[in-house]
Design an enzyme around this catalytic site. Sequence first.
Site, mmCIF file in Angstrom:
data_model
loop_
_atom_site.group_PDB
_atom_site.id
_atom_site.type_symbol
_atom_site.label_atom_id
_atom_site.label_comp_id
_atom_site.label_asym_id
_atom_site.label_seq_id
_atom_site.Cartn_x
_atom_site.Cartn_y
_atom_site.Cartn_z
ATOM 1 N N LEU A 1 1.911 -0.603 6.057
ATOM 2 C CA LEU A 1 1.018 0.053 7.010
ATOM 3 C C LEU A 1 -0.104 0.801 6.298
ATOM 4 C CD1 LEU A 1 3.502 1.389 9.710
ATOM 5 C CD2 LEU A 1 2.441 -0.856 9.494
ATOM 6 N N SER B 1 7.846 8.238 14.372
ATOM 7 C CA SER B 1 8.590 7.025 14.702
ATOM 8 C C SER B 1 9.305 7.151 16.034
ATOM 9 C CB SER B 1 9.621 6.739 13.605
ATOM 10 O OG SER B 1 10.465 5.669 13.963
ATOM 11 N N PHE C 1 1.484 8.502 5.546
ATOM 12 C CA PHE C 1 2.436 7.416 5.737
ATOM 13 C C PHE C 1 3.549 7.458 4.684
ATOM 14 C CE2 PHE C 1 -1.061 5.682 8.163
ATOM 15 C CZ PHE C 1 -0.463 4.902 9.136
ATOM 16 N N ASP D 1 4.514 11.544 -6.337
ATOM 17 C CA ASP D 1 5.679 11.716 -5.479
ATOM 18 C C ASP D 1 5.355 12.841 -4.503
ATOM 19 O OD1 ASP D 1 8.115 12.242 -4.290
ATOM 20 O OD2 ASP D 1 9.196 12.650 -6.152
ATOM 21 N N TYR E 1 16.867 9.231 9.221
ATOM 22 C CA TYR E 1 15.437 8.903 9.209
ATOM 23 C C TYR E 1 14.753 9.450 10.462
ATOM 24 C CZ TYR E 1 11.295 5.913 9.757
ATOM 25 O OH TYR E 1 10.025 5.443 9.962
ATOM 26 N N LYS F 1 11.885 12.647 11.151
ATOM 27 C CA LYS F 1 10.665 12.576 11.969
ATOM 28 C C LYS F 1 10.631 13.723 12.977
ATOM 29 C CE LYS F 1 9.114 8.782 10.072
ATOM 30 N NZ LYS F 1 7.946 8.800 9.156
ATOM 31 N N SER G 1 7.299 -0.456 16.875
ATOM 32 C CA SER G 1 7.555 -1.628 16.023
ATOM 33 C C SER G 1 6.234 -2.052 15.411
ATOM 34 C CB SER G 1 8.133 -2.802 16.823
ATOM 35 O OG SER G 1 9.406 -2.514 17.324
ATOM 36 N N ARG H 1 13.297 -7.234 21.727
ATOM 37 C CA ARG H 1 12.998 -5.801 21.739
ATOM 38 C C ARG H 1 11.512 -5.564 21.499
ATOM 39 N NH1 ARG H 1 12.612 -1.969 17.486
ATOM 40 N NH2 ARG H 1 12.790 0.183 18.252
#
Length: 278
Positions: free
Chosen positions: A14, A111, A71, A51, A136, A140, A165, A174
């Site tokens: 992305l 997400s 991102f 990092d 995860y 978010k 997605s 989905r």
Amino acid sequence: MLKKIVLTGAAGRLGNICRGPLSAMCEELVSTDLAESIRDLAANESYVQADVGDADAVHALLEGAEMVVHFGSIADEAPWEKILHSNLLSAYNIWESAYQHGVRRIVFSSSIHAVGMHSKHDFIGVDAPHRPDTYYGLAKCFAEDLASLYWDKRGLETVAMRIASAAGTVGNSRALGTWQSDADLVQLVEKSITAPTTGFTIVYGVSNNDRACLDNSGASALGYRPKDNAEDFAKEILANAPPQNNQDPEDMCHGGPFAVVPLGESGVEMIKRRSVKV
């Protein structure tokens, strides 16, 4: 035109899609990731290996930036220790450094997994309570709440894009509701940057899908008008898709396979194992 944009996660799929469009929106684009290097830098783009879990590295990157497109994180379920460093600590580093440097806005790839355990039968909006499906997704939730706090207490704007997605193609039933095309992703990022004001805003990263189970009407305030529709692929996808099980959280929850993956285990690897034909 903006003076400087910082893009984290530039080596990911992305981030890489957004590099060219972002370079056209600013005098200087600084791209960063863990990779040693990336190819095809724009004339006004530089790359810094870093990092984002390292506060000093982030602070140096954001000096002079007007916008940050964030991102950079683990884009999968992973053990807690890895999520803590790469997704939670990095979020604090980004927002705190942005505040210290006077950054105007952060555009953040959140997400659907922040609300992944909600039923798809519930037509949820951006005001749906957090209901993460994984560590995860929990990370978010933390980043969204951190962004809300920094807006309320420090005036730092954020657009949190809850990407549903973004695999590039519509690969399963989905995705007929959750897919966001690459072109629509770029448009949403661009609109999130050019909107005159956003405060703290949550939007869903989805295309103009007939079968979407999300209320994304608020995204229109940014000027987002998605062009693509997963329905174009529905006939082929549904002809080959197995029937859905109304007792299976994977079929019934917004998080899809992440609703059933064990905590700390890769959802991506689980999907890959299922796709192997023997």
